[in-house]
Design an enzyme around this catalytic site. Structure first.
Site: not given
Ligand SMILES: Cc1cc2nc3c(=O)[nH]c(=O)nc-3n(C[C@H](O)[C@H](O)[C@H](O)COP(=O)(O)OP(=O)(O)OC[C@H]3O[C@@H](n4cnc5c(N)ncnc54)[C@H](O)[C@@H]3O)c2cc1C
Ligand code: FES
Ligand code: FES
Length: 1335
Positions: A52, A154, A1086, A1200, A1266
């Site tokens: 990772c 992310c 959200s 996002q 989302e």
């Protein structure tokens, strides 16, 4: 043993400071040492298997021969400290710090918005930093290459790459692909609509401090002296259980090898390390010849090149590159084949650690290099005290035949790789779940030698990896083909013979059996084409070329550095400059993320007397617990207690969620007991010693199908219906029925679930620090488990390393499990889940089965839809009912279908309980909708986009549950997406490409979205905040929302700054806690900014109302003056703000309601290219248009959207959870579960925030946490478009089943052709497969 000068002193440097360890423990790795001994917690743990990159550090070594310093990245979790003698370690703390000076790499990562939760950020910094130490002016390709071993869950990588690209001489950060122009160039923004004031600048490069490579810390002179000291000493480190010996000379090594024949030679430790950790191997002695000069050399002769066994794969790469640049092409075919695989083998860190010798000796079956080395006739040069010998790599050695191994006293000195010759072709082929940093599903090395100037085979070799327990050779087939001409008949025979010679049993470990069989022949076919091409180049008259349409089959997808643009509305020029709302403000913690100074749970310093917890989980899916034998575990040193259900003083089964299994287990992975010990290692060791006896219980239900058979459900059916579906079916032109399977998804937050539970001395109080989206829920569970009032339980949450829904409900369960242990032992408990345990226990997104029946007219108008949804909820309810309700309510997506019925039910199975995950069912459910749209299009001979357009909501309408809405922003997003992506032009171009290319196909899809935020239950939409103003004017804002990387705290600062009319620097947000804001709802759906923003706004407005009289009296005064005056006037400077919440409701009886506060609309267009022979795909371009209304912070919102899109793309393409038929999850780490890496993201990526109005929400914004997830499905549908093109060309025109994820396996097996037809198929009733689908 001869008596050699010996030392037991380990010396290395960390961030310029000398570390001396007497008798260091060989079992301690650098990551543990940094974090727990040196307390340098910037380097993170996220997997422990090198996959990772969260633990990336820079290692530097001095080479006394070349006098050069070699800097390279390494994953600290795989570096034994004993291997560090003489090395300098640089961690993120050594690169820069807020306390001293932050480094440009850290600054730019932060300011380019390359951090969200920040957990991956130190690793990213270290990868870029190390690259810059070697290449101060890197190319964009080097940046992408350097980041290939670092996962981020992310951001979607784009901003991280962009921060790296700011160091490139010719910065391509803002270039629109191909045009060579800068997107900042306001004069020529053909891409954007010039009517609107569009901004594309998310940060200001002028703010960056310059990068001066001469300012980096020097390599410690003491280490140079040590390296040059001719009087080297053998190093011996005696640990608790093991001994480490580093020989001083080659002879010394050979002596040691003879004395300890079973001791591993630890080089890169990338094979030894994982087998100790994951396969419980134990070695009392390690020998490490790392750095022994005799193992490091390159020697080129007329015959070829010999490379020392100690060379890392990265050094091998450099050496081969040099030779390739020097030698004629025909001599370097083997080297070029190796170079191709060296680019994608693991990530940069592993390539710099793993050695050629280790690779060759270890002989993993997935080896990428050994098949090529074998095909290129490489030989291994061995040495022992008795002398040297040479063995061919391609003989029985490679296949690990008995007796063909190294002799116990032998070592590999080097590997000789001969030059290729004129009538000789060597090639390597590989296919993995993702392009880089993933083991091959099948790989191959092949070579053929022809009789001079002919196409008559003189020698032929084919080696395959990952199709058996070792790399295997199709030697008999090759032998049979000698003397044959290289033609189609030869190919046909070769395919049949190789398939027969390399049979893969139907139940073979690893599964994908038919796919692997297909790959065996598909890769052979590629080699066949490659060689024909090569022959043609050598003698075009004699050897005809391959058909033009086949040539692209030979090209691997290139790894490109992503480019693109982000567009958003500029801030109104009339807005006061101090007001930060609407500006792309950097994440409040971004700099701390990048310097490693942001503190996560396991970074918190040790608490006095603390114990570490390890879990014992069920190995059966449904069984009675007959007995639990703890005695062996309790007898181990350091073990304090084993905790079971008996130790829960209160509720062990709260709301149907079981803390510790009592009497029976209901899934594999259920917690049966925990072990508390004084170290992690001991707790884990002891957990393995707990013996549990089970008796299986029938039935064992794993899949949705089995649940339906057994009528096994978690809750009642939910349904919505409008019109008259049955009647409508009677009058339609066509009816289609189908089934869609969407598999689950692992959250793969980078920080695993982490809890620190501290029992207090008094009043049964307990304090918990944990990463959660719902502290109130943790408080509830802990209080119930301990049987104390909630007021005694304090839950603190500062930040967490990613959550994505996985930290809504699960931390409550795990928090209560820890609290019970803390309560029983009376000592603080630190409970940090291992990645494997986290993946096993906490489950993820619900797998879904959708069944549809659609009635439509021949022009594509859908008249009736009847849809059934089933989700695999696992063994307990968790969020399954709500997820199902979300799916049903949102199940029309963007389409108006007059007669519509949708019902669904969550299935109860014996799998770990699935839970909330970004999008809450929408990303799975809507695949079914878009699948039937695609099916209708296929039946009507229309493009899916045409059917979408025809059926899309166009005017103010009511949803199926009778909520009125205006789809205007949906239409705008859709239209702009089609136009700005030039969809129809590119679709034509793709069709043209497809007619010219038989084995590669391009596909495009545009997918619209009508998403909702919030909850259908009003009280879940409430929020509170607390704002304190202190007498120096500084402000502390507290609210019930959790900072999970989305930038909630940053937005709250923006809100408070606007409302209080003070600069952001005055405002501080520290943490969220149940002691400051009680009963806060979860941060999910959200609506974090929506509801907490309103609460903060309310508190600020209350305070401003109190301050107004003072301000009015002294309008020219300063904020500080007003605060002082308010205090003197005894005005309270603290206020609670409250937001009652959106008044949503849903009446399931009536099937109507005002279920959600508002909609978020969007559309995305993706274009892919598919390799029909392997199933690999490349995402060429994505355009996203998303309705953001007014963005409070475009940088965070775009972050996002992009992050969710890439996560969605992972769901729909590479992420695949594998379960055994008995319900055992196999995929328990990044090696088995492939989230996207930097190489998967679109080559071109354009994101536009579309302006609309949303007066209901704070500052007319919209929640975008989302929505981007489902937009990732445009990649799925683009893949299916490409696959459909392939199938059409092969005469398969019928609609085909469409499921998710579209893995390489699915893609390849759907592109039916002569190779898929040729493979043997097994009767499913005759064997039990290795893995099953659970949707
Ligand atoms: C995260 C990760 C991803 C990976 N991805 C890939 C991939 O995509 N493709 C791929 O092919 N491989 C991959 N690998 C495997 C990797 O290539 C091998 O682990 C590596 O090459 C082994 O080299 P090492 O120096 O680390 O060996 P070590 O772990 O140090 O040693 C391995 C074995 O070799 C023996 N040994 C080492 N050197 C000698 C010597 N000179 N003489 C005699 N015996 C010796 C040791 O005794 C030991 O038994 C991956 C590994 C990891 C951890
Ligand atoms: S923790 Fe070391 S690579 Fe993941
Ligand atoms: S910011 Fe990369 S994992 Fe969260």
């Amino acid at each position: 043993m001869p008596s050699l000068p010996n030392s037991d002193e380990l010396i290395f440097f960390v961030n310029g400071k000398k570390v001396t360890e007497k008798n260091a423990d060989p079992e301690v790795n650098l990551l543990f040492y940094l974090r727990k001994v040196l307390r340098l917690t910037g380097t993170k743990y996220a997997c422990g298997e090198g996959s990772c990159g969260a633990c990336t550090v820079m290692l530097s070594r001095y080479n006394p021969k070349t006098k050069a310093i070699h800097h390279f990245p390494a994953t600290a979790c795989l570096v034994p400290i004993c291997s560090l003698h003489g090395a300098a370690v640089t961690t993120v703390e050594g690169v820069g710090s807020i306390k001293t000076r932050i480094h440009p790499v850290q600054e730019r990562l932060a300011k380019c918005h390359g951090t969200q939760c920040g957990f991956c950020s130190p690793g990213m910094v270290m990868s870029i930093y190390t690259l810059l130490r070697n290449h101060p002016e890197p190319t964009p390709e080097q940046i992408t290459e350097a980041l290939g071993g670092n996962l981020c869950r992310c951001t979607g990588y784009r901003p991280i790459v962009e921060s790296g690209k700011t160091f490139c001489v010719e910065s391509t950060v803002c270039r629109v692909k191909g045009s060579g122009k800068c997107c900042m160039d306001q004069e020529d923004q053909s891409f954007v609509n010039r009517q609107e004031k569009i901004c594309t600048k998310l940060y200001n490069e002028d703010e960056f401090q310059p990068f001066d490579p001469s300012q980096e810390p020097i390599f410690p002179p003491e280490l140079i002296r040590m390296a040059e000291d001719p009087n080297k000493k053998r190093l011996t480190f005696q640990g608790e259980r093991t001994t480490w010996i580093s020989p001083v000379t080659l002879n010394d090594l050979l002596e040691l090898r003879a004395s300890f024949p079973t001791a591993p030679l630890v080089m890169g430790n990338t094979a030894v390390g994982p087998s100790i950790k994951f396969r419980d191997e134990f070695h009392p002695v390690f020998i490490s010849p790392l750095g022994l000069p005799e193992l490091y050399f390159v020697n080129t002769t007329d015959a070829g090149v010999t490379i020392g066994a100690g060379y890392s794969l990265a050094q091998l790469n450099d050496a081969l590159r040099f030779i390739v640049s020097e030698q004629p092409k025909e001599r370097t075919k083997t080297y070029r084949a190796l170079l191709k695989h060296l680019r994608t083998l693991a990530g940069a860190q592993i390539r710099n650690m793993a050695t050629l010798g280790g690779h060759v000796v270890n002989r993993p079956n997935f080896s990428d290099l050994n098949p090529i080395l074998a095909a290129g006739n490489a030989t291994i040069n061995l040495m022992s005290k008795d002398g040297q010998r040479q063995i061919p790599l391609n003989g029985p050695f490679l296949e690990k035949s008995p007796g063909a191994d190294l002799k116990p006293d032998e070592i590999v000195l080097s590997v000789s790789i001969p030059f290729s010759t004129q009538w000789h072709f060597v090639w390597g082929l590989r296919l993995a779940q993702r392009q880089e940093n993933a083991f091959a599903i099948v790989n191959a090395g092949m070579s053929v030698k022809f009789e001079d100037s002919t196409n008559v085979i003189k020698e032929l070799q084919m080696f395959y990896g990952s199709v058996a327990r070792t790399v295997v050779s199709a030697s008999q087939s090759c032998q049979q083909l000698i003397g044959r001409q290289w033609d189609d008949q030869m190919l046909s025979d070769a395919c049949r013979w190789v398939l027969a010679e390399l049979p893969i049993p139907p139940a073979a470990e690893g599964g994908m059996v038919e796919y692997k069989r297909t790959l065996i022949v598909s890769l052979l076919f590629k080699f066949y084409l490659k060689v024909r091409r090569g022959l043609n180049k050598m003698d075009p008259q004699k050897f005809p070329d391959i058909p033009e349409k086949f040539t692209s089959a030979l090209e691997d997808f290139p790894i490109e550095t992503p480019e693109g643009m982000q567009m958003f509305q500029c801030v109104d020029p009339c807005q006061p400059p101090q007001d930060p709302v609407g500006h792309p403000i950097m994440h409040q913690s971004a700099i701390k993320h990048a310097t490693g100074e942001a503190i996560y749970i396991d970074d918190m310093p040790p608490v006095d007397q603390e114990l570490f917890l390890a879990v014992v989980t069920s190995t059966r899916a449904h069984a009675k617990i007959l007995s639990i034998d703890k005695s062996e575990a309790l007898a181990l040193p350091g073990v304090v207690d084993v905790i079971t259900a008996e130790d829960v003083p209160g509720d062990n089964n709260h709301q149907g969620e079981i803390l510790y299994a009592r009497n029976k287990v209901i899934c594999v992975g259920q917690i049966v007991c925990t072990v508390a010990a004084d170290t992690y290692a001991r707790a884990r060791e002891a957990a393995k010693k707990v013996k549990i006896a089970y008796e299986d219980i029938e039935p064992r239900i794993i899949t949705i199908e089995q649940a339906l058979e057994h009528n096994s459900f978690l809750s009642v059916e939910k349904k919505i219906e409008q019109g008259d579906v049955e009647q409508a079916f009677k009058y339609v032109d066509q009816i289609i029925e189908g089934e869609v399977h969407v598999e689950g998804q692992e959250h793969f937050y980078m920080e695993t679930q982490s809890i620190l539970a501290i029992p207090k001395q008094e009043d049964k109080e307990m304090v918990l620090h944990l990463g959660t989206q719902f502290p109130t829920h943790v408080q509830e569970f802990v209080a119930a488990a301990l049987n104390v009032p909630r007021s005694r339980i304090a839950c603190h949450m500062k930040r967490t390393g990613g959550a994505f829904g996985g930290k809504v409900s699960k931390p409550a369960l795990l928090g209560a499990v820890s609290a019970v242990a803390a309560n029983k032992t009376g000592r603080p408990i630190r409970f940090i889940l291992e990645r494997g345990d986290d993946m096993l226990i906490t489950a993820g997104r619900h797998p879904l089965l959708g069944r549809y029946k659609i009635g439509f007219m021949n022009n594509g108008v859908i008249k009736a839809a009847d849809i059934e949804y089933y989700i695999n909820g696992g063994c307990t309810l968790d969020e399954s009912e709500t997820v199902l309700e979300f799916i049903v309510l949102k199940s029309e997506n963007a389409y108006c279908i007059p007669n519509f019925r949708c019902c669904g039910r969550p299935c109860k199975t014996n799998l770990p309980s699935n839970t909330a995950f970004r999008g809450f069912g929408f990303p799975q459910g809507m695949v079914v909708v878009e699948a039937y749209i695609t099916a209708v299009a296929s039946q009507c001979n229309l493009l899916p986009e045409e059917v979408r357009e025809i059926n899309m909501y166009k005017r103010i309408s009511k949803t199926a549950y009778k909520k009125t809405f205006n789809p205007e922003p949906l239409r705008r997003c859709w239209k702009e997406c089609l136009e700005k992506s030039s969809f129809y032009d590119r679709k034509l171009a793709a069709e043209e490409f497809n007619t010219k290319n038989y084995w590669k196909k391009r596909g495009l899809a545009v997918v619209p979205m009508k998403f909702t935020i919030g909850m259908p239950t009003a009280y879940y939409n409430q929020a509170a905040a607390l704002v304190h103003i202190y007498l120096d004017g500084s402000v502390l804002v507290i609210h019930g929302g959790c900072e999970i990387g989305q930038g909630l705290y940053t937005k709250m600062i923006q809100v408070a700054s606007r409302e209080l009319n003070i600069p952001q620097s005055y405002i501080h947000l520290s943490e969220t806690s149940t002691t400051t804001v009680p009963n806060a709802v979860f941060t999910a759906a959200s609506m974090g900014t929506d509801i907490n923003g309103k609460a903060v706004q309310n508190a600020c407005q209350i305070l401003m109302t109190r301050l107004h009289p003072i301000i009015r009296k002294n309008p020219k005064g300063k904020w500080e003056d007003w605060i002082t005056k308010a205090f003197e006037d005894s005005i309270s400077l603290s206020a609670t703000g409250y937001f009652k919440g959106y008044q949503t409701n849903m009446d399931w009886e009536k099937e109507e309601g005002d279920a959600y506060p508002y909609f978020v609309y969007g559309a995305s267009c993706s274009e892919v290219e598919v390799d029909c022979l392997t199933g690999a795909h490349k995402l060429l371009r994505t355009d996203i248009f998303i309705d953001a209304a007014f963005s409070i912070n475009p940088a965070l919102d775009i972050g996002q959207v992009e992050g969710a899109f890439i996560q969605g793309m992972g769901l729909y393409t590479t992420e695949e959870l594998k379960y055994s038929p008995e319900g055992v999850l196999y995929s328990r780490g990044p090696n088995d579960y492939k989230i996207p890496t930097v190489t998967e993201i679109p080559e071109e990526f354009y994101v536009t925030l579309v302006r609309s109005r949303n007066p209901i929400a704070i500052y007319s914004s919209k929640g975008l946490g989302e929505a981007g997830m489902f937009l990732g499905s445009s990649v799925l549908f683009a893949i299916y478009d490409a696959v459909a093109a392939a199938r059409r060309e092969r005469g398969l025109t019928k609609t085909f089943a469409l499921s998710s994820p579209a893995t390489p396996e699915v893609i390849r097996m759907t592109c039916v052709d002569q190779f898929t037809d040729m493979i043997p198929r097994d009767d499913p009733s005759t064997f039990t497969p290795w893995s099953i689908h659970v949707s």
